[in-house]
Scaffold this motif. Sequence first.
Motif, PDB file in Angstrom:
ATOM      1  N   GLN A 144       0.758  -1.095   0.008  1.00 28.07           N
ATOM      2  CA  GLN A 144      -0.074   0.011   0.131  1.00 28.07           C
ATOM      3  C   GLN A 144       0.983   1.292   0.071  1.00 28.07           C
ATOM      4  O   GLN A 144       0.204   2.285  -0.327  1.00 28.07           O
ATOM      5  N   TYR A 145       1.983   1.032   0.409  1.00 29.31           N
ATOM      6  CA  TYR A 145       2.967   2.414   0.469  1.00 29.31           C
ATOM      7  C   TYR A 145       3.165   2.695  -0.801  1.00 29.31           C
ATOM      8  O   TYR A 145       3.426   1.905  -1.718  1.00 29.31           O
ATOM      9  N   ASP A 146       3.323   3.999  -1.247  1.00 29.02           N
ATOM     10  CA  ASP A 146       3.792   4.662  -2.428  1.00 29.02           C
ATOM     11  C   ASP A 146       5.310   4.094  -2.830  1.00 29.02           C
ATOM     12  O   ASP A 146       5.625   3.894  -4.037  1.00 29.02           O
ATOM     13  N   MET A 147       6.204   3.994  -1.633  1.00 34.06           N
ATOM     14  CA  MET A 147       7.457   3.940  -1.997  1.00 34.06           C
ATOM     15  C   MET A 147       8.152   3.314  -0.665  1.00 34.06           C
ATOM     16  O   MET A 147       7.524   3.840   0.396  1.00 34.06           O
ATOM     17  N   VAL A 148       8.983   2.226  -0.750  1.00 31.40           N
ATOM     18  CA  VAL A 148       9.473   2.026   0.556  1.00 31.40           C
ATOM     19  C   VAL A 148      11.038   2.362  -0.068  1.00 31.40           C
ATOM     20  O   VAL A 148      11.867   1.872  -0.831  1.00 31.40           O
ATOM     21  N   LEU A 149      11.837   3.210   1.030  1.00 30.86           N
ATOM     22  CA  LEU A 149      13.153   3.344   0.943  1.00 30.86           C
ATOM     23  C   LEU A 149      13.880   2.725   2.080  1.00 30.86           C
ATOM     24  O   LEU A 149      13.202   2.455   2.926  1.00 30.86           O
ATOM     25  N   THR A 150      15.192   2.283   1.867  1.00 28.31           N
ATOM     26  CA  THR A 150      15.890   1.795   2.919  1.00 28.31           C
ATOM     27  C   THR A 150      17.221   2.044   3.008  1.00 28.31           C
ATOM     28  O   THR A 150      17.597   2.809   1.889  1.00 28.31           O
ATOM     29  N   TYR A 151      17.802   1.932   4.233  1.00 25.15           N
ATOM     30  CA  TYR A 151      19.016   2.568   4.405  1.00 25.15           C
ATOM     31  C   TYR A 151      20.432   1.785   3.896  1.00 25.15           C
ATOM     32  O   TYR A 151      21.354   2.187   3.861  1.00 25.15           O
ATOM     33  N   GLY A 152      20.027   0.553   3.295  1.00 19.74           N
ATOM     34  CA  GLY A 152      21.220  -0.123   2.344  1.00 19.74           C
ATOM     35  C   GLY A 152      20.420  -1.641   2.037  1.00 19.74           C
ATOM     36  O   GLY A 152      19.103  -1.732   2.029  1.00 19.74           O
ATOM     37  N   GLY A 153      20.801  -2.532   1.853  1.00 13.39           N
ATOM     38  CA  GLY A 153      20.460  -4.060   1.383  1.00 13.39           C
ATOM     39  C   GLY A 153      20.713  -4.167  -0.134  1.00 13.39           C
ATOM     40  O   GLY A 153      20.978  -5.450  -0.468  1.00 13.39           O
ATOM     41  N   GLY A 154      21.176  -3.331  -1.039  1.00 16.21           N
ATOM     42  CA  GLY A 154      21.274  -3.418  -2.443  1.00 16.21           C
ATOM     43  C   GLY A 154      20.129  -4.460  -2.973  1.00 16.21           C
ATOM     44  O   GLY A 154      19.018  -4.445  -2.459  1.00 16.21           O
ATOM     45  N   GLU A 155      20.481  -5.196  -4.045  1.00 17.33           N
ATOM     46  CA  GLU A 155      19.655  -6.071  -4.928  1.00 17.33           C
ATOM     47  C   GLU A 155      18.959  -6.934  -3.890  1.00 17.33           C
ATOM     48  O   GLU A 155      17.576  -7.364  -4.124  1.00 17.33           O
ATOM     49  N   PRO A 156      19.499  -7.904  -2.848  1.00 23.60           N
ATOM     50  CA  PRO A 156      18.819  -8.578  -2.174  1.00 23.60           C
ATOM     51  C   PRO A 156      17.576  -8.238  -1.323  1.00 23.60           C
ATOM     52  O   PRO A 156      16.656  -8.970  -1.220  1.00 23.60           O
ATOM     53  N   VAL A 157      17.684  -6.989  -0.975  1.00 19.78           N
ATOM     54  CA  VAL A 157      16.651  -6.423   0.017  1.00 19.78           C
ATOM     55  C   VAL A 157      15.603  -5.796  -0.816  1.00 19.78           C
ATOM     56  O   VAL A 157      14.241  -6.238  -0.790  1.00 19.78           O
TER      57      VAL A 157
END
Length: 369
Positions: A144-157
């Motif tokens: 439901q979120y427009d976008m998820v941003l992450t602090y890191g993790g690259g392609e696996p995340v």
Amino acid sequence: MQNNKKLKIAFFGSSLVSAYWNGAATYYRGIVRALHQRGHQVTFYEPDAYQRQENRDIPDPDWAKVVVYAATEEAVFKMLEQATEADIVVKASGVGVFDGLLEAEVLKLQTPERMVIFWDVDAPATLDRVQNNPDDAFRAHIPQYDMVLTYGGGEPVIQAYEALGVKQCVPVYNALDTATHFPVEPNPKFACDLAFLGNRLPDREARVEHFFLEVAAKLPQNTFIIGGSGWGDKPMSSNVKYIGHVFTQDHNAFNCTPKAVLNISRESMARYGFSPATRVFEAAGAAACIITDYWEGIDFFFEPDTEILVAKNGDEVGKIMAGLTEEKATAIGKAAYNKVLAAHTYNHRADQLEKLLHSKIARKAGELV
């Protein structure tokens, strides 16, 4: 919406003003300050919890409006009502108080004009949690979120979030805040051969034992310092000095003074890779010689052996220390400093983030036409 529009951003996070039991503080500060410098307005909503307000590192800054609210459900709803004035609402992971409530309720602020983002500052832990529990309430919110941003993790995340139905997942990596982290004169109280800074957390503790405490026990001729909260009752050899919580104003001296500083990833972040801790960039910004535990993607940020030293286990940390001269340590620290200024400041991250937000806003506006 125009690409140069200045955005009003409501940000629900753990704390902007206190790094006490709050490792994400310097990440938030770097991002928020860089957005402010580009003309965007950020209101940071943080709960009065975990004695963070009693252990502030900074007063309320002039580059963000900080709203501290009581750790009650009633106060959370009042803050959500205030957030309706924003163009973008961000819910960060690990606020520490009413996280589940916030994750559900911010989605009700979503409109065709207002974007709601989940910003995951501990994606490996979040993903492990929802993958291990199909009934985790957050699982249903992800798409439901427009976008998820992450602090890191690259392609696996990114792939793990895509498997859970995310609309878009983008890593916005840690970086250097040049306004707060830079080379300073050494401070004798931090003098040692190897220093480590990090809070005692369940998925970090075993790695600290292997990469730091066991190494110290085998190198009685060397001196070691450990900083961070929670290590007071941990057994340590006599050549290890525990100095407790290190306030951010002391980070530069902590990084500049020892011959080398050690980065130890949390177990989940090492497993996913591409998750350099904030402290790696802070130490590089102080021209420290960094030794890091191995994780996939290190060379995406720094060149091993030239800009950073990499150890796959405690024995390798010991070997590195045995062969590390002051000259070599200085050269590696200088190379890391040059790299981080060239490619990994929060100005670089804000540039990426601004383009991302404007493009997403433009796409949403296009869908309305």
